[in-house]
Write an enzyme that holds these catalytic residues in place. Structure first.
Site, PDB file in Angstrom:
ATOM      1  N   LYS A 244      13.037  29.449   9.496  1.00  0.00           N
ATOM      2  CA  LYS A 244      12.950  29.756   8.060  1.00  0.00           C
ATOM      3  C   LYS A 244      13.600  28.596   7.329  1.00  0.00           C
ATOM      4  O   LYS A 244      14.818  28.493   7.237  1.00  0.00           O
ATOM      5  CB  LYS A 244      13.644  31.077   7.720  1.00  0.00           C
ATOM      6  CG  LYS A 244      13.434  31.499   6.263  1.00  0.00           C
ATOM      7  CD  LYS A 244      14.036  32.847   5.976  1.00  0.00           C
ATOM      8  CE  LYS A 244      13.597  33.450   4.648  1.00  0.00           C
ATOM      9  NZ  LYS A 244      13.776  32.626   3.475  1.00  0.00           N
ATOM     10  N   ARG A 249       8.747  26.797  -1.507  1.00  0.00           N
ATOM     11  CA  ARG A 249       7.430  27.134  -0.962  1.00  0.00           C
ATOM     12  C   ARG A 249       6.344  26.410  -1.754  1.00  0.00           C
ATOM     13  O   ARG A 249       6.377  26.392  -2.980  1.00  0.00           O
ATOM     14  CB  ARG A 249       7.210  28.643  -1.079  1.00  0.00           C
ATOM     15  CG  ARG A 249       5.950  29.114  -0.400  1.00  0.00           C
ATOM     16  CD  ARG A 249       6.027  30.594  -0.223  1.00  0.00           C
ATOM     17  NE  ARG A 249       4.922  31.155   0.507  1.00  0.00           N
ATOM     18  CZ  ARG A 249       4.964  32.367   1.056  1.00  0.00           C
ATOM     19  NH1 ARG A 249       6.040  33.100   0.951  1.00  0.00           N
ATOM     20  NH2 ARG A 249       3.933  32.849   1.700  1.00  0.00           N
ATOM     21  N   ARG A 264       5.775  28.942  -5.742  1.00  0.00           N
ATOM     22  CA  ARG A 264       5.757  30.376  -5.466  1.00  0.00           C
ATOM     23  C   ARG A 264       5.485  31.177  -6.727  1.00  0.00           C
ATOM     24  O   ARG A 264       4.981  32.292  -6.666  1.00  0.00           O
ATOM     25  CB  ARG A 264       7.116  30.678  -4.867  1.00  0.00           C
ATOM     26  CG  ARG A 264       7.524  32.057  -4.984  1.00  0.00           C
ATOM     27  CD  ARG A 264       8.110  32.462  -3.706  1.00  0.00           C
ATOM     28  NE  ARG A 264       8.405  33.851  -3.812  1.00  0.00           N
ATOM     29  CZ  ARG A 264       9.436  34.408  -3.268  1.00  0.00           C
ATOM     30  NH1 ARG A 264      10.271  33.678  -2.576  1.00  0.00           N
ATOM     31  NH2 ARG A 264       9.631  35.682  -3.385  1.00  0.00           N
ATOM     32  N   PHE A 333       3.006  26.309   7.507  1.00  0.00           N
ATOM     33  CA  PHE A 333       3.070  27.501   8.353  1.00  0.00           C
ATOM     34  C   PHE A 333       1.879  28.439   8.213  1.00  0.00           C
ATOM     35  O   PHE A 333       1.790  29.427   8.925  1.00  0.00           O
ATOM     36  CB  PHE A 333       4.386  28.266   8.136  1.00  0.00           C
ATOM     37  CG  PHE A 333       4.678  28.659   6.708  1.00  0.00           C
ATOM     38  CD1 PHE A 333       3.981  29.670   6.091  1.00  0.00           C
ATOM     39  CD2 PHE A 333       5.679  28.011   5.993  1.00  0.00           C
ATOM     40  CE1 PHE A 333       4.260  30.043   4.784  1.00  0.00           C
ATOM     41  CE2 PHE A 333       5.969  28.370   4.686  1.00  0.00           C
ATOM     42  CZ  PHE A 333       5.254  29.389   4.082  1.00  0.00           C
ATOM     43  N   LYS A 416      12.269  38.597   7.971  1.00  0.00           N
ATOM     44  CA  LYS A 416      13.187  37.455   7.948  1.00  0.00           C
ATOM     45  C   LYS A 416      14.524  37.867   8.560  1.00  0.00           C
ATOM     46  O   LYS A 416      14.969  39.009   8.407  1.00  0.00           O
ATOM     47  CB  LYS A 416      13.380  36.943   6.517  1.00  0.00           C
ATOM     48  CG  LYS A 416      13.852  37.977   5.524  1.00  0.00           C
ATOM     49  CD  LYS A 416      13.931  37.384   4.122  1.00  0.00           C
ATOM     50  CE  LYS A 416      14.098  38.469   3.081  1.00  0.00           C
ATOM     51  NZ  LYS A 416      14.156  37.981   1.715  1.00  0.00           N
TER      52      LYS A 416
END
Ligand code: ATP
Length: 571
Positions: A244, A249, A264, A333, A416
């Site tokens: 992580k 992002r 994001r 990812f 997470k």
């Protein structure tokens, strides 16, 4: 359709405090809005003239509106400015002074505001004022009120996206299923105008066919949290562990030569990362695709640096200098679409395969480090190595069948597990600032504490959780008015639920998000978070960690998450 008709509904909505009544009034209106106008109508209800990702910025503050109102009303600017100071709402000022017959169509308002947004360069401010003045000359009082509020980006209706989607579901049938389909489509196509128009023209069948389009961001899939790492193996059989990364992002879109980067919050951040754009151009094969990754700041040896570093890359000026000063690496990812094929319905390992076939790695762009396993000890080992490597923790992703990309959803396909949880540190919460209390003593003249709220997704509203007064640096305190005052409201925003005991000195429309830590969640009659029978949840000893400029209000911690945290503690 006439703008006046819409304004009459906006007024009715503003007057009601019941969510259901608001929804019904909206639904009745939307049912009779023509398909040509319904997209514009929905944007206006949300207080915008385009979706966030389109980066259409009117760039108009109250100060710019004052001369426009004065000219249209044949009054002195001073008088308007004085009235604004007293009323604190530019819409009410305009309604008081402007009184024409009201001959505007929704199309005319919408198109003129877009022309204003596109007016740039020297003399543009005067040009904008002139165009606003000409619109205001055609306004009745009620139109002037909502036009001015729309222009400054504060409509004060309290109708959010979820309420509007519910109203569309009522207006066009489909009930609960319809709402589900609309929400799913909105997560893939976060443009309420397109959703509304598709629904009006093609019904729910059209809505179900909405797919990923390059150039239009998809709402990000999010992760659940667990209180014990062993829960991961209980929730998924094949565990796809990934680091992580602690960065920003980025959703990368490419079609032909054109590349877009979205944050994001779905803002277009392409210009901030020329280095990522170049890496994407040279290292990812394919005519068109949508790929997600995390941009992390790295030092000259490629070591990962914490979030604060990459946040310095959020700038409009000196972009090239900062790209050299703070280099980043994009760890990719996920792959949402490739060469015209939507992949969000495909399983995670299929999407990863596509990435592996497509990406050529370098120090600027890499695949997220991954381990596929079924054993808890492997997960723990991967976590320890990730922490040593400078990551925040790990993402454990479901690798079994049924592991689609769940756009806009915090589901159990991603979990997470962060450093803080492992060390039993205190929980963090992303809260929305909805009010402030004036400071005393050292903080006199500024804000002393902030009223913070969490998001209730079911009711589309914000419920208070705590009064935040610690963790601020002196610089934070000085910057608070600049950060918050443009969202100030003299009256309580309708989508904020607060008890009289917590009434702040000033209200803010829920926009600004910050991350806080707290010691304990307790029951409290003075807070409204997740309340039942008048008792809400309150966070004790809250402390500011950082502002989350990368999040919008609806991405704050939700009341469902709060309830889940409480449940875990007591069972
Ligand atoms: P947090 O505050 O814990 O970062 P968040 O609310 O910002 O959480 P979450 O859904 O909880 O978001 O965590 C997912 C975030 O983690 C993503 O939005 C992304 O920015 C980041 N991230 C880092 N590495 C990965 C990865 N390998 N896969 C998915 N997301 C990742």
């Amino acid at each position: 359709m006439r703008f006046l008709e819409l304004c009459n509904v906006l007024q009715a909505i503003e007057k009601t405090s019941s969510q259901l009544a608001m929804q019904d009034a909206l639904a009745r209106f939307l049912a009779r809005a023509p398909a040509t106008d319904i997209g514009m109508v929905c944007h206006i209800i949300l207080g915008e003239i385009a979706s966030e990702f389109e980066d259409v910025n009117l760039g108009i503050a109250e100060k710019t509106l004052i001369p426009a109102i004065a000219h249209a009303a044949l009054t002195e600017e001073k008088a308007i400015a004085g009235m604004f100071k007293k009323k604190g709402d530019i819409g009410l000022v305009a309604a008081d002074r402007i009184d024409s017959k009201g001959s505007l169509s929704i199309r005319e308002v919408f198109d003129t505001l877009h022309t204003i947004a596109n007016t740039t360069g020297s003399g543009s401010q005067a040009e904008k004022t002139k165009k606003l003045e000409s619109l205001l000359r055609k306004c009745s009082p009620i139109e002037a009120r909502y036009l001015c509020r729309l222009v400054v980006g504060n409509l004060r209706l309290g109708a959010g996206t979820m309420t509007t989607l519910s109203a569309l579901a009522i207006a066009y049938g489909g009930g609960k299923d319809g709402k589900f389909d609309l929400e799913a489509a909105y997560n893939i196509c976060p443009d309420i105008g397109i959703i509304a128009e598709t629904l009006a023209r093609k019904g729910l069948k059209g809505i179900r066919n909405i797919g990923v389009v390059v150039g239009r961001p998809v709402r990000s899939m999010l992760a659940q949290r667990v209180s014990d790492i062993s829960e991961i193996t209980a929730r998924m059989k094949t565990i796809v562990c990934e680091e992580k990364y602690d960065g920003e992002r980025v959703q990368v879109h490419k079609r032909g030569e054109r590349i877009w980067l979205f944050s994001r919050r779905m803002e277009d951040i392409t210009n901030q990362y020329p280095d990522i754009v170049e890496a994407v151009r040279t290292q990812i094969r394919g005519k068109s695709f949508v790929i997600e990754g995390e941009a992390v700041a790295v030092d000259s040896k490629g070591n990962l640096l914490p979030f604060q570093h990459v946040m310095q890359r959020r700038r409009k000026h000196d972009v090239a200098a900062y790209a050299a000063k703070i280099p980043v690496c994009l760890f990719v990812f996920d792959c949402l679409s490739y060469n015209g094929n939507t992949l969000i319905g495909a399983d995670l390992l299929v999407r990863r395969k596509q990435l592996e076939k497509t990406v050529k790695e370098s120090s600027r762009l890499k695949l997220a480090k991954q381990l596929v396993t079924t054993g808890l000890s492997d997960v723990e080992e991967f976590f320890n190595v990730s922490i040593e490597h400078g990551s925040e923790g790990i993402m454990a992703k479901k690798g079994d069948p049924g592991s689609a990309y769940q756009a806009g959803t915090r589901g159990w396909n991603w979990i997470k597990w962060k450093r803080e949880y492992a060390h039993n540190l205190r929980d963090t919460f992303d809260v929305v600032i909805v009010g402030a209390y004036r400071g005393r003593g050292k903080r006199a003249g500024g804000y002393g504490a902030l009223l913070c709220a969490v998001y209730n997704e079911h009711e589309d509203r914000y419920e208070t959780l705590c009064k935040l007064g610690s963790g601020f640096t002196d610089a934070d305190l000085v910057a608070l008015p600049k950060r918050l005052d443009r969202y100030m409201s003299l009256i309580q925003p309708k989508n904020v639920v607060c008890t009289p005991a917590m009434k702040p000195d000033v209200w803010f429309s829920p926009k600004v998000v910050c991350e806080i830590v707290g010691a304990e969640l307790t029951n409290s009659p003075i807070h409204t978070a997740s309340a039942s029978d008048g008792i809400g949840l309150a966070l004790r000893f809250p402390r500011l960690m950082r502002f989350r400029n990368d999040k919008d209000a609806s991405q704050a911690t939700t009341t469902d998450e709060l309830r889940a945290m409480v449940k875990k503690r007591f069972h």
